[in-house]
Motif scaffolding. Structure first.
Motif, short mmCIF file in Angstrom:
data_model
loop_
_atom_site.label_atom_id
_atom_site.label_comp_id
_atom_site.label_asym_id
_atom_site.label_seq_id
_atom_site.Cartn_x
_atom_site.Cartn_y
_atom_site.Cartn_z
N ALA A 100 0.86 -1.19 0.00
CA ALA A 100 0.00 0.00 0.00
C ALA A 100 0.88 1.22 0.00
O ALA A 100 1.60 1.46 0.96
N GLU A 101 0.86 1.95 -1.08
CA GLU A 101 1.73 3.11 -1.22
C GLU A 101 0.90 4.38 -1.21
O GLU A 101 -0.14 4.46 -1.85
N GLU A 102 1.40 5.36 -0.47
CA GLU A 102 0.74 6.65 -0.43
C GLU A 102 1.80 7.73 -0.33
O GLU A 102 2.84 7.53 0.27
N GLU A 103 1.53 8.88 -0.90
CA GLU A 103 2.45 9.99 -0.92
C GLU A 103 2.06 11.02 0.12
O GLU A 103 0.91 11.45 0.18
N GLU A 104 3.02 11.41 0.98
CA GLU A 104 2.80 12.48 1.94
C GLU A 104 4.12 13.16 2.21
O GLU A 104 5.05 12.55 2.69
N GLY A 105 4.20 14.48 1.90
CA GLY A 105 5.42 15.24 2.14
C GLY A 105 6.58 14.76 1.30
O GLY A 105 7.73 14.89 1.72
N GLY A 106 6.32 14.17 0.13
CA GLY A 106 7.41 13.75 -0.75
C GLY A 106 7.98 12.40 -0.37
O GLY A 106 8.99 11.99 -0.91
N ILE A 107 7.37 11.65 0.59
CA ILE A 107 7.88 10.35 1.01
C ILE A 107 6.97 9.28 0.45
O ILE A 107 5.75 9.36 0.54
N GLN A 108 7.55 8.27 -0.12
CA GLN A 108 6.77 7.16 -0.64
C GLN A 108 6.61 6.14 0.47
O GLN A 108 7.56 5.50 0.90
N MET A 109 5.39 6.01 0.99
CA MET A 109 5.10 5.11 2.08
C MET A 109 4.74 3.74 1.51
O MET A 109 3.83 3.61 0.70
N HIS B 45 4.77 -9.59 12.71
CA HIS B 45 4.58 -8.43 11.83
C HIS B 45 5.94 -7.81 11.50
O HIS B 45 6.76 -7.59 12.39
N PRO B 46 6.20 -7.55 10.22
CA PRO B 46 7.55 -7.08 9.84
C PRO B 46 7.81 -5.62 10.14
O PRO B 46 8.96 -5.17 10.08
N GLY B 47 6.80 -4.83 10.41
CA GLY B 47 7.01 -3.40 10.59
C GLY B 47 6.75 -2.64 9.31
O GLY B 47 6.18 -3.17 8.34
N TYR B 48 7.17 -1.38 9.27
CA TYR B 48 6.89 -0.49 8.13
C TYR B 48 8.18 0.21 7.70
O TYR B 48 9.02 0.57 8.53
N VAL B 49 8.31 0.38 6.39
CA VAL B 49 9.47 1.06 5.81
C VAL B 49 8.97 2.09 4.81
O VAL B 49 8.10 1.78 3.98
N SER B 50 9.50 3.30 4.88
CA SER B 50 9.19 4.36 3.91
C SER B 50 10.48 4.81 3.25
O SER B 50 11.50 5.02 3.93
N HIS B 51 10.43 4.95 1.93
CA HIS B 51 11.61 5.34 1.14
C HIS B 51 11.43 6.77 0.65
O HIS B 51 10.44 7.08 -0.02
N ASP B 52 12.37 7.62 0.99
CA ASP B 52 12.39 8.99 0.47
C ASP B 52 13.28 8.99 -0.76
O ASP B 52 14.51 8.91 -0.66
N LYS B 53 12.67 9.06 -1.93
CA LYS B 53 13.44 8.96 -3.17
C LYS B 53 14.35 10.16 -3.40
O LYS B 53 15.37 10.07 -4.08
N GLU B 54 13.98 11.33 -2.84
CA GLU B 54 14.79 12.53 -3.06
C GLU B 54 16.14 12.45 -2.35
O GLU B 54 17.16 12.88 -2.88
N THR B 55 16.15 11.91 -1.14
CA THR B 55 17.37 11.89 -0.33
C THR B 55 17.92 10.50 -0.09
O THR B 55 18.94 10.37 0.58
N SER B 56 17.24 9.47 -0.60
CA SER B 56 17.64 8.07 -0.40
C SER B 56 17.71 7.73 1.09
O SER B 56 18.59 6.97 1.52
#
Length: 581
Positions: free
Chosen positions: A45-54, A94-105
């Motif tokens: 489930a991907e959603e965009e908030e503040g430039g972060i790909q959740m 449960h594995p947890g959650y990871v969000s990738h910020d593509k702008e800053t890696s």
């Protein structure tokens, strides 16, 4: 922002516990945190908030993240967990959650406890302090605490409604931990507003659940009608409910991960380090004013036809120059400006170079007249030599005090220029030659070729010239002179200082004395203080000597119009406001 945001809970059975935390990873995910993605087992489930790909990902399980923690794991033991998951956020496995910020890696990882043992200890201690000793009055609100060893913490405690809890509420806190105390304090208003918004949303959801439960089965009346039971029995039978149950939101932890990740990114990007150069110097202001004047003149020329000037005298602007020689020279475009500048640098390269060529006593006399605002006249056949001399000497003065005519076929009065270059055949009036307000430098052919040895092999040699410096008021060797002249000579004679360092020293000295000029200008021209007070001020400024006073008065002419108008408006505005009152 290198910080950790965590949600903490005070359990009635086990005390303060960490429920959920989000941390920033600038490097690849640690073992068990991102290298073991299992594809095809869950939808992302991907959603965009503040430039972060959740993205919610299934990852290989880490002991620090789940319930099956062994003795070597930094997380709490299974025996310390509440039966009803009151001390647990993510379910077992449960594995947890990871969000990738593509702008800053940068990756934002959320789980119940940090994987690193040292971070776990820091978060654990901050959690205990936020829900025990470090609380604000009323036990609900923000507070700041911490130290250099365990980090600094912004903590906001709050209550969540629970119809089954003692007092019908449970105690939580959201904490932000980082090692940079100044950054965290400066982020206080931002963190307070955003965390307060998260808390309001949690409390709003819990309040709806609480009101629904109270409407269906009022707990207050039921408890009053129930027979007294021992406290310990009541505790064992009243295990804490999970936060998802209290808010009736199964996606609560995913939403908190999104909020915490955005909070870390936004708080890190709102404050950035910038090079602060301070207010512009007087030289900068004067240059800006002259550029504005030139722009206005050019716009005027564009609107009207250019006419030939009947006057035979060269135009002079402060800080600028116009050469007057032959008509061809004055009308011909400067297409070889770079080559000319290169040749000039090969003549006089710096003040130190000029002092070595002229000699210490002759240079001191010349520099004294330059600083005092007297007219400096150079007579030579080589225009490049004269121009290079003026380029070097003008560095001792503010730009607003410089008026240059680099080369002329006739003498120009001192009010038109304080730097004047003349051809050898030009006759100078006798009263100028005997005046104490002028100095003459005559450049003649040397009688002996070895009179001035070559200082640099790659530049034009000056050993073919002889420099004669004369004035109607020669500076005595034992004369103290202005303070800035003595400091300039000290810098030039110090061989440990490079030419670039000496140039920066000149900038600092000019700015120091321009600040004194500003004080004197306000004191005398704006405030109109008596002469006795002016003498006291000069003593305080360290400029009571005669030469220093003359220097300050001359340099006062170099103040920018911007500063003068600003000072006038600032000083007169209180008077006008008082008169209106």
């Amino acid at each position: 922002m290198n910080a950790i945001v965590a949600l903490c809970h005070f359990c009635e059975l086990h005390g303060p516990r960490t429920l959920f935390c989000t941390e920033v990873l600038h490097s690849p995910l640690p073992q068990g945190a991102g290298s073991g993605d299992i594809s095809g087992q869950n939808e992302q489930a991907e959603e965009e908030e503040g430039g972060i790909q959740m993205s919610s990902r299934i990852r290989s399980h880490s002991p620090a993240e789940g319930a099956s923690a062994d003795s070597s794991s930094p997380g709490p033991k299974k025996s310390d967990m509440c039966e009803a998951s009151g001390c647990r956020s993510l379910a077992g496995g449960h594995p947890g959650y990871v969000s990738h910020d593509k702008e800053t890696s940068i990756k934002y990882v959320s789980h119940q406890h940090p994987n690193h043992p040292q971070l776990f200890s820091i978060v654990r201690q901050a959690c205990v302090r936020s829900l025990s000793c470090e609380v604000c009055p009323g036990r609900e609100g923000p507070i700041f605490f911490g130290d250099e060893q365990h980090g600094f913490v912004f903590s906001h405690t709050f209550f969540i409604k629970d119809s089954l809890a003692r007092g019908f509420q449970r105690w939580y806190s959201i904490i932000t931990i980082m090692m940079d105390r100044i950054y965290l304090i400066n982020s206080w208003p931002f963190l307070l507003g955003k965390i307060r918004g998260i808390i309001d949303e949690l409390q709003g959801k819990a309040l709806k659940v609480f009101e629904a439960e109270q409407f269906g089965c009022p707990q207050r009346a039921q408890r009053m009608n129930t027979a007294f039971t021992p406290f310990l029995h009541q505790r064992n039978g009243n295990a804490a409910r999970s936060l998802t149950s209290l808010t009736n939101d199964e996606n609560l932890w995913a939403c908190l991960h999104t909020s915490f990740a955005w909070l870390l990114k936004a708080c890190g990007s709102r404050l950035t380090e910038k090079l602060l150069e301070g207010a512009p110097t007087e030289d900068t202001l004067v240059q800006m004013e002259k550029l504005a004047d030139l722009k206005e003149e050019s716009e005027g020329w564009d609107g009207s036809e250019e006419e030939e000037k009947p006057s035979s005298q060269p135009d002079v602007v402060e800080g600028q120059e116009l050469s007057k020689s032959s008509p061809e020279t004055s009308l011909m475009p400067d297409c070889n400006s770079w080559n000319v500048a290169h040749r000039r640098l090969s003549v006089f390269r710096s003040l130190r170079h000029m002092r070595q060529v002229l000699g210490a006593s002759a240079f001191r006399m010349l520099a004294w007249h330059v600083l005092m605002g007297n007219q400096v006249i150079w007579k030579a056949r080589d225009m490049d030599l004269v121009q290079s001399a003026f380029d070097v000497l003008r560095t001792m003065l503010p730009i607003g005090c410089v008026r240059v005519i680099p080369y002329s076929d006739q003498y120009e009065e001192a009010y038109r220029c304080n730097f004047l270059g003349l051809s050898p055949h030009v006759q100078i009036p006798p009263h100028i030659l005997s005046s104490e307000f002028a100095v003459l430098v005559e450049v003649r052919a040397a009688t002996r070729s070895s009179l001035y040895p070559t200082l640099f092999d790659d530049e034009q040699s000056l050993n073919k010239y002889e420099f004669i410096v004369t004035s109607g008021s020669p500076v005595a060797a034992d004369r103290v002179g202005p303070t800035i002249l003595n400091k300039i000579e000290a810098a030039l004679t110090n061989q440990n200082l490079s030419v670039d360092v000496v140039d920066q020293c000149l900038v600092c000295l000019k700015e120091e004395w321009m600040n004194k000029v500003k004080v004197l200008f306000k004191f005398t021209k704006v405030d109109s203080r008596p002469k006795e007070d002016t003498q006291k001020l000069l003593s305080i400024l360290g400029a009571a000597e005669e030469d220093n006073v003359k220097l300050l008065k001359f340099w006062m002419t170099g103040l920018s119009k911007t500063y003068k108008s600003h000072l006038m408006s600032t000083v007169r505005s209180p008077t006008s406001s008082e008169s209106r009152n």
